[in-house]
Design a protein around this motif. Structure first.
Motif, PDB file in Angstrom:
ATOM      1  N   HIS A   1       1.125  -5.129  -5.096  1.00  0.00           N
ATOM      2  CA  HIS A   1       2.286  -5.663  -5.828  1.00  0.00           C
ATOM      3  C   HIS A   1       1.982  -5.845  -7.307  1.00  0.00           C
ATOM      4  O   HIS A   1       2.900  -6.126  -8.083  1.00  0.00           O
ATOM      5  N   TYR A   2       0.721  -5.728  -7.699  1.00  0.00           N
ATOM      6  CA  TYR A   2       0.325  -6.035  -9.069  1.00  0.00           C
ATOM      7  C   TYR A   2       0.393  -4.783  -9.934  1.00  0.00           C
ATOM      8  O   TYR A   2       0.171  -3.663  -9.458  1.00  0.00           O
ATOM      9  N   PRO A   3       0.634  -4.936 -11.220  1.00  0.00           N
ATOM     10  CA  PRO A   3       0.562  -3.793 -12.133  1.00  0.00           C
ATOM     11  C   PRO A   3      -0.896  -3.387 -12.355  1.00  0.00           C
ATOM     12  O   PRO A   3      -1.819  -4.172 -12.114  1.00  0.00           O
ATOM     13  N   SER A   4      -1.091  -2.172 -12.797  1.00  0.00           N
ATOM     14  CA  SER A   4      -2.430  -1.684 -13.114  1.00  0.00           C
ATOM     15  C   SER A   4      -2.433  -1.154 -14.541  1.00  0.00           C
ATOM     16  O   SER A   4      -1.421  -0.656 -15.047  1.00  0.00           O
ATOM     17  N   LEU A   5      -3.585  -1.295 -15.176  1.00  0.00           N
ATOM     18  CA  LEU A   5      -3.736  -0.918 -16.574  1.00  0.00           C
ATOM     19  C   LEU A   5      -4.934   0.012 -16.693  1.00  0.00           C
ATOM     20  O   LEU A   5      -6.002  -0.262 -16.143  1.00  0.00           O
ATOM     21  N   SER A   6      -4.759   1.121 -17.397  1.00  0.00           N
ATOM     22  CA  SER A   6      -5.845   2.094 -17.521  1.00  0.00           C
ATOM     23  C   SER A   6      -5.866   2.687 -18.913  1.00  0.00           C
ATOM     24  O   SER A   6      -4.855   2.693 -19.637  1.00  0.00           O
ATOM     25  N   LEU A   7      -7.046   3.164 -19.287  1.00  0.00           N
ATOM     26  CA  LEU A   7      -7.256   3.815 -20.581  1.00  0.00           C
ATOM     27  C   LEU A   7      -7.593   5.279 -20.333  1.00  0.00           C
ATOM     28  O   LEU A   7      -8.411   5.595 -19.474  1.00  0.00           O
ATOM     29  N   ASN A   8      -6.950   6.161 -21.144  1.00  0.00           N
ATOM     30  CA  ASN A   8      -7.180   7.590 -20.999  1.00  0.00           C
ATOM     31  C   ASN A   8      -7.505   8.183 -22.361  1.00  0.00           C
ATOM     32  O   ASN A   8      -6.721   8.032 -23.311  1.00  0.00           O
ATOM     33  N   LEU A   9      -8.671   8.838 -22.463  1.00  0.00           N
ATOM     34  CA  LEU A   9      -9.071   9.528 -23.681  1.00  0.00           C
ATOM     35  C   LEU A   9      -9.200  11.009 -23.360  1.00  0.00           C
ATOM     36  O   LEU A   9      -9.792  11.377 -22.348  1.00  0.00           O
ATOM     37  N   SER A  10      -8.654  11.842 -24.241  1.00  0.00           N
ATOM     38  CA  SER A  10      -8.715  13.286 -23.983  1.00  0.00           C
ATOM     39  C   SER A  10      -8.904  14.049 -25.280  1.00  0.00           C
ATOM     40  O   SER A  10      -8.482  13.602 -26.354  1.00  0.00           O
ATOM     41  N   ALA A  11      -9.538  15.202 -25.169  1.00  0.00           N
ATOM     42  CA  ALA A  11      -9.718  16.118 -26.299  1.00  0.00           C
ATOM     43  C   ALA A  11      -9.422  17.523 -25.795  1.00  0.00           C
ATOM     44  O   ALA A  11      -9.915  17.928 -24.739  1.00  0.00           O
ATOM     45  N   VAL A  12      -8.586  18.270 -26.603  1.00  0.00           N
ATOM     46  CA  VAL A  12      -8.141  19.601 -26.180  1.00  0.00           C
ATOM     47  C   VAL A  12      -8.365  20.569 -27.336  1.00  0.00           C
ATOM     48  O   VAL A  12      -8.056  20.264 -28.507  1.00  0.00           O
ATOM     49  N   ARG A  13      -8.903  21.730 -27.021  1.00  0.00           N
ATOM     50  CA  ARG A  13      -8.995  22.846 -27.978  1.00  0.00           C
ATOM     51  C   ARG A  13      -8.333  24.053 -27.329  1.00  0.00           C
ATOM     52  O   ARG A  13      -8.700  24.431 -26.204  1.00  0.00           O
ATOM     53  N   SER A  14      -7.381  24.655 -28.040  1.00  0.00           N
ATOM     54  CA  SER A  14      -6.617  25.743 -27.440  1.00  0.00           C
ATOM     55  C   SER A  14      -6.076  26.662 -28.538  1.00  0.00           C
ATOM     56  O   SER A  14      -5.911  26.229 -29.693  1.00  0.00           O
ATOM     57  N   ASP A  15      -5.794  27.886 -28.187  1.00  0.00           N
ATOM     58  CA  ASP A  15      -5.098  28.818 -29.098  1.00  0.00           C
ATOM     59  C   ASP A  15      -3.817  29.335 -28.443  1.00  0.00           C
ATOM     60  O   ASP A  15      -3.311  30.402 -28.803  1.00  0.00           O
ATOM     61  N   ALA A  16      -3.310  28.591 -27.467  1.00  0.00           N
ATOM     62  CA  ALA A  16      -2.053  28.945 -26.797  1.00  0.00           C
ATOM     63  C   ALA A  16      -0.995  27.937 -27.209  1.00  0.00           C
ATOM     64  O   ALA A  16      -1.198  26.719 -27.127  1.00  0.00           O
ATOM     65  N   GLY A  17       0.160  28.457 -27.643  1.00  0.00           N
ATOM     66  CA  GLY A  17       1.256  27.589 -28.035  1.00  0.00           C
ATOM     67  C   GLY A  17       2.203  27.341 -26.877  1.00  0.00           C
ATOM     68  O   GLY A  17       1.855  27.489 -25.702  1.00  0.00           O
ATOM     69  N   PHE A  18       3.452  27.015 -27.264  1.00  0.00           N
ATOM     70  CA  PHE A  18       4.463  26.745 -26.254  1.00  0.00           C
ATOM     71  C   PHE A  18       4.730  27.995 -25.443  1.00  0.00           C
ATOM     72  O   PHE A  18       4.840  29.095 -25.975  1.00  0.00           O
ATOM     73  N   ASP A  19       4.816  27.800 -24.135  1.00  0.00           N
ATOM     74  CA  ASP A  19       5.108  28.890 -23.209  1.00  0.00           C
ATOM     75  C   ASP A  19       4.066  29.993 -23.313  1.00  0.00           C
ATOM     76  O   ASP A  19       4.387  31.186 -23.177  1.00  0.00           O
TER      77      ASP A  19
END
Length: 459
Positions: free
Chosen positions: A278-296
């Motif tokens: 029944h209690y809420p949960s709290l989390s931390l998310n760290l991410s790093a992305v390298r890409s040469d692809a755009g939308f679609d």
């Protein structure tokens, strides 16, 4: 817990070294003796129940570490390489794209994950306590089988000795009957007793083999050596501490009780974890992305993206599953409480019973020894009276039978006393290798300390 005033010499080496030595020297293994301590050490390494219990305890410790891992940072890396083909009205092109990412996720507040870890810690403690209790129970079982094997050998040798004594008296009465100085009924009574002892001898021999097989079941090998017997130069004494002190120790240290306490703690943690749904949960998310692809997946220039996210998840409605789970876990906790109370009562009962039985066994040993001395004197007097015609052959038969019954009672009283001391220490949570060593000093290691032979030697 057990104190004696004599010292024991441990039998050097194990069963393997004994067998090798016997082959080198051309000596039969039957000339060696094995004591309770040696069989205890073998059973500790070979008894499947002990090995399984400790394997379960190790599994519990590993699951505790698994649950701890759920509270620590979760780091994952992903990579993808793609070959793309783009068709347009004016042209057609093909190109490659790459994408690399690394993500770290850490719970800041998660009631369910935390209580799951607390539950795993309690279950690990429960497994360790259960392994200790299984070990203690198996040790008492080994001691009981050991003394059952001794008792079966006692029975066999006592039957042989009584049969020889009765046969000797039968030969005497036959000689008198041939001179018409005895009645045929005396001859028939003694002959009937000899025949009955012959049948008892066959049964005792079978029981000896059965008891040896029961020992072999625990140590994982045939037990063919002589079993060390109780020494005659020791005085068995009842526990000096009071019953209240033994009960206090049992309630504080009994492994079965500690196992149930840990099970209750695990049930409490599971209940708290269920309520955590029944209690809420709290989390931390760290991410790093390298890409040469755009939308679609369109071709794009290479870019790097870094993000830090704090996520909050608030449960609103799960179809009533969380509330139902809490009610079920509350029932599990109530059951664990009742199981704990049941074991607590059992510990009190078994400790009290073992304590009182051990104390009464000391008096029974003393009374049995006095009864044996009286029976021996009665047998001597009956045989002399028979020679002078004062008593008949039936009186001699009864005296001999009474003497050997007294011998059985004395040996059984000694075995029961030692077994009850081990049972008392088991329920008090004090049964250890040191306890077995304390009992082991009461055994003669040459295999020849047989009180019953004193009676048979005069025949």
């Amino acid at each position: 817990m057990l104190a004696v005033s004599v010292q024991a010499e441990n039998l050097p080496g194990g069963s393997t070294s004994l067998s090798q030595a016997s082959r080198r020297q051309g000596v039969s293994v039957l000339e060696y003796s094995v004591d309770l301590m040696q069989l205890y050490r073998e059973a500790r390494l070979e008894d499947p129940q002990i090995l399984a219990a400790y394997a379960r305890a190790q599994a519990g410790r590993d699951r505790r570490r698994e649950a701890l891992g759920g509270l620590l940072p979760q780091i994952s890396a992903n990579s993808s390489l793609a070959r793309n083909t783009r068709d347009a009205e004016t042209d057609r092109s093909s190109y490659d794209t790459e994408r690399y990412s690394i993500t770290l996720t850490q719970h800041i507040y998660n009631k369910v994950a935390w209580e799951s870890y607390q539950k795993s810690k309690s279950l690990a403690r429960q497994g360790e306590a259960e392994a200790e209790d299984v070990h203690a129970e198996a040790t008492v079982d080994l001691a009981q089988r050991y003394f059952v094997a001794l008792a079966s050998e006692d029975e066999f040798e006592l039957v042989l000795a009584e049969r020889r004594a009765t046969q000797r008296n039968l030969d005497r009465i036959r000689a008198l009957y041939e001179r018409q100085m005895a009645m045929i009924t005396d001859v028939l009574d003694l002959q009937a007793r000899v025949d009955a002892l012959a049948a008892a001898e066959f049964e005792a021999r079978n029981q000896m083999e059965v008891s040896r097989q029961e020992l072999a079941e625990l140590v994982g090998r045939p037990v063919r050596e002589n079993l060390s017997r109780i020494r005659e130069d020791i005085q068995m004494q009842a526990p000096a501490e009071s019953l209240d002190l033994w009960l206090e120790r049992a309630l504080a240290a009994n492994p079965a009780l500690k196992s149930r306490e840990s099970a209750l703690a695990a049930a409490n943690a599971a209940l708290r974890g269920g309520k955590g749904g029944h209690y809420p949960s709290l989390s931390l998310n760290l991410s790093a992305v390298r890409s040469d692809a755009g939308f679609d997946n369109n071709e794009s220039s290479r870019y790097d993206n870094y993000s830090a996210t704090v996520g909050v998840q608030v449960p609103i409605y799960s179809g009533g599953a969380t509330s139902a789970r809490v009610r079920a876990l509350h029932g599990d906790m109530t059951a664990a409480e009742q199981e704990l109370e049941s074991v607590r009562r059992q510990v009190i009962k078994e400790t009290t019973s073992a304590y009182l039985t051990a104390n009464s066994s000391v008096e029974r040993i003393r009374a049995s020894r006095n009864a044996l001395e009286s029976a021996e004197k009665s047998t001597v007097a009956a045989e002399r009276g028979f020679q002078f015609g004062v008593v008949n052959a039936v009186d001699v038969l009864i005296s001999v039978k009474t003497e050997y019954e007294a011998r059985r009672d004395l040996l059984k009283a000694q075995y029961d006393f030692i077994t009850n001391l081990l049972v008392l220490n088991r329920w008090a949570g004090k049964l250890s290798e040191q306890t077995i060593e304390s009992v082991n000093v009461w055994l003669a290691h040459d295999g020849d300390a047989r009180a019953l032979k004193q009676g048979s030697s005069k025949e």
